[in-house]
Design an enzyme around this catalytic site. Structure first.
Site, PDB file in Angstrom:
ATOM      1  N   ARG A  30      25.515   1.141  33.778  1.00  0.00           N
ATOM      2  CA  ARG A  30      24.859   0.245  34.570  1.00  0.00           C
ATOM      3  C   ARG A  30      23.738   0.938  35.368  1.00  0.00           C
ATOM      4  O   ARG A  30      23.845   2.113  35.600  1.00  0.00           O
ATOM      5  CB  ARG A  30      25.944  -0.110  35.630  1.00  0.00           C
ATOM      6  CG  ARG A  30      26.876  -0.924  35.079  1.00  0.00           C
ATOM      7  CD  ARG A  30      27.829  -1.767  35.987  1.00  0.00           C
ATOM      8  NE  ARG A  30      29.109  -2.236  35.183  1.00  0.00           N
ATOM      9  CZ  ARG A  30      28.954  -3.346  34.557  1.00  0.00           C
ATOM     10  NH1 ARG A  30      27.940  -4.125  34.385  1.00  0.00           N
ATOM     11  NH2 ARG A  30      29.859  -3.784  33.848  1.00  0.00           N
ATOM     12  N   ASP A  31      22.572   0.203  35.646  1.00  0.00           N
ATOM     13  CA  ASP A  31      21.371   0.919  36.135  1.00  0.00           C
ATOM     14  C   ASP A  31      21.780   1.076  37.727  1.00  0.00           C
ATOM     15  O   ASP A  31      22.561   0.387  38.450  1.00  0.00           O
ATOM     16  CB  ASP A  31      20.490  -0.330  36.130  1.00  0.00           C
ATOM     17  CG  ASP A  31      18.990   0.348  36.521  1.00  0.00           C
ATOM     18  OD1 ASP A  31      18.051   0.379  35.677  1.00  0.00           O
ATOM     19  OD2 ASP A  31      18.941   0.591  37.828  1.00  0.00           O
ATOM     20  N   ILE A  32      21.220   2.286  38.352  1.00  0.00           N
ATOM     21  CA  ILE A  32      21.637   2.634  39.589  1.00  0.00           C
ATOM     22  C   ILE A  32      20.919   1.763  40.373  1.00  0.00           C
ATOM     23  O   ILE A  32      21.247   1.772  41.723  1.00  0.00           O
ATOM     24  CB  ILE A  32      21.218   4.132  39.564  1.00  0.00           C
ATOM     25  CG1 ILE A  32      21.736   4.922  40.645  1.00  0.00           C
ATOM     26  CG2 ILE A  32      19.533   4.139  39.662  1.00  0.00           C
ATOM     27  CD1 ILE A  32      21.697   6.594  40.722  1.00  0.00           C
ATOM     28  N   ASN A  88      10.427  -1.155  28.689  1.00  0.00           N
ATOM     29  CA  ASN A  88       9.090  -0.464  29.338  1.00  0.00           C
ATOM     30  C   ASN A  88       8.565   0.627  28.584  1.00  0.00           C
ATOM     31  O   ASN A  88       9.187   1.587  28.280  1.00  0.00           O
ATOM     32  CB  ASN A  88       9.082  -0.252  30.786  1.00  0.00           C
ATOM     33  CG  ASN A  88       9.585  -1.322  31.697  1.00  0.00           C
ATOM     34  OD1 ASN A  88       9.447  -2.679  31.499  1.00  0.00           O
ATOM     35  ND2 ASN A  88      10.601  -1.043  32.802  1.00  0.00           N
ATOM     36  N   VAL A  97      11.418   6.884  33.105  1.00  0.00           N
ATOM     37  CA  VAL A  97      12.244   7.709  32.402  1.00  0.00           C
ATOM     38  C   VAL A  97      11.882   7.649  30.902  1.00  0.00           C
ATOM     39  O   VAL A  97      12.049   6.871  30.236  1.00  0.00           O
ATOM     40  CB  VAL A  97      13.841   7.220  32.665  1.00  0.00           C
ATOM     41  CG1 VAL A  97      14.651   8.413  31.837  1.00  0.00           C
ATOM     42  CG2 VAL A  97      14.215   7.220  34.004  1.00  0.00           C
ATOM     43  N   HIS A 101      14.957   3.471  26.137  1.00  0.00           N
ATOM     44  CA  HIS A 101      16.112   2.702  26.812  1.00  0.00           C
ATOM     45  C   HIS A 101      15.836   1.082  26.836  1.00  0.00           C
ATOM     46  O   HIS A 101      14.716   0.731  27.092  1.00  0.00           O
ATOM     47  CB  HIS A 101      16.552   3.237  28.142  1.00  0.00           C
ATOM     48  CG  HIS A 101      15.605   3.201  29.084  1.00  0.00           C
ATOM     49  ND1 HIS A 101      14.611   4.272  29.121  1.00  0.00           N
ATOM     50  CD2 HIS A 101      15.008   2.404  30.071  1.00  0.00           C
ATOM     51  CE1 HIS A 101      13.836   4.001  30.128  1.00  0.00           C
ATOM     52  NE2 HIS A 101      13.873   2.924  30.788  1.00  0.00           N
ATOM     53  N   HIS A 103      16.586  -2.432  28.924  1.00  0.00           N
ATOM     54  CA  HIS A 103      16.920  -3.004  30.140  1.00  0.00           C
ATOM     55  C   HIS A 103      17.766  -4.362  29.611  1.00  0.00           C
ATOM     56  O   HIS A 103      17.129  -5.212  28.905  1.00  0.00           O
ATOM     57  CB  HIS A 103      16.120  -3.371  31.034  1.00  0.00           C
ATOM     58  CG  HIS A 103      15.391  -2.207  31.676  1.00  0.00           C
ATOM     59  ND1 HIS A 103      15.822  -1.711  32.919  1.00  0.00           N
ATOM     60  CD2 HIS A 103      14.602  -1.564  31.296  1.00  0.00           C
ATOM     61  CE1 HIS A 103      14.868  -0.625  33.319  1.00  0.00           C
ATOM     62  NE2 HIS A 103      14.052  -0.523  32.383  1.00  0.00           N
TER      63      HIS A 103
HETATM   64  P1  DGP Z   1      12.300   2.496  33.539  1.00  0.00           P
HETATM   65  O1  DGP Z   1      11.253   2.407  34.723  1.00  0.00           O
HETATM   66  O2  DGP Z   1      11.938   1.190  32.485  1.00  0.00           O
HETATM   67  O3  DGP Z   1      11.955   3.735  32.776  1.00  0.00           O
HETATM   68  O4  DGP Z   1      13.823   2.410  33.943  1.00  0.00           O
HETATM   69  C1  DGP Z   1      14.487   3.439  34.172  1.00  0.00           C
HETATM   70  C2  DGP Z   1      15.508   2.883  34.837  1.00  0.00           C
HETATM   71  O5  DGP Z   1      16.669   3.737  35.207  1.00  0.00           O
HETATM   72  C3  DGP Z   1      15.416   2.303  36.274  1.00  0.00           C
HETATM   73  O6  DGP Z   1      16.044   1.001  36.359  1.00  0.00           O
HETATM   74  C4  DGP Z   1      16.616   3.008  37.100  1.00  0.00           C
HETATM   75  C5  DGP Z   1      17.229   3.772  36.384  1.00  0.00           C
HETATM   76  N1  DGP Z   1      17.872   4.942  36.731  1.00  0.00           N
HETATM   77  C6  DGP Z   1      17.096   6.007  37.229  1.00  0.00           C
HETATM   78  N2  DGP Z   1      17.947   7.173  37.198  1.00  0.00           N
HETATM   79  C7  DGP Z   1      19.203   6.588  37.050  1.00  0.00           C
HETATM   80  C8  DGP Z   1      20.457   7.322  37.075  1.00  0.00           C
HETATM   81  O7  DGP Z   1      20.560   8.376  37.332  1.00  0.00           O
HETATM   82  N3  DGP Z   1      21.534   6.643  36.779  1.00  0.00           N
HETATM   83  C9  DGP Z   1      21.328   5.297  36.370  1.00  0.00           C
HETATM   84  N4  DGP Z   1      22.535   4.722  35.958  1.00  0.00           N
HETATM   85  N5  DGP Z   1      20.196   4.771  36.258  1.00  0.00           N
HETATM   86  C10 DGP Z   1      19.253   5.198  36.694  1.00  0.00           C
END
Ligand code: DGP
Length: 115
Positions: A30-32, A88, A97, A101, A103
């Protein structure tokens, strides 16, 4: 695996995450910072920096990410109403990141065009 890569560390279990799926190629968490009632990230286990770095040998992984998304959409109860898959890429694409990945966003109506 680049030791400084956040998602490599999550995939390796070195950092905590709310994991919803795992197999030999894909991990889903799950996204943070959720942008929808359901916001899941599908991560490749292999470190692939972005779509720009996908090689022919990675086809199976990328296909599996889509198949896992469909499976999780069913589990999350968003398959019938629909959802959005987003990848992205790079600075203009909004990638923050540098590890491949997808979404999966659902549970609300998405707008178009995206911001
Ligand atoms: P992007 O911007 O497309 O590279 O998406 C990166 C996503 O990763 C963003 O929606 C927030 C998520 N994210 C960043 N750090 C963490 C983390 O430590 N844990 C989780 N679960 N999600 C994270």
């Amino acid at each position: 695996m680049p030791s400084e890569c956040l998602f490599c560390r999550i995939v390796a279990g070195e950092l905590p995450a709310s994991q919803v799926y795992s197999d030999d190629a894909v991990v889903a968490i799950r996204d943070i910072s959720p942008q929808a009632p359901t916001h899941i990230l599908l991560l490749s286990r292999k470190h692939i920096a972005s779509v720009n770095d996908i090689e022919v040998e990675d086809q199976a992984v990328v296909g599996k990410m889509a198949a896992v998304a469909a499976k999780l959409a069913g589990q999350e109860g968003i398959a019938d109403d629909g959802y959005r898959l987003v990848v992205n890429v790079g600075r203009n694409g909004g990638q923050s990141v540098d590890h491949l990945h997808v979404h999966m966003l659902g549970g609300r109506r998405m707008t178009w065009p995206p911001g």
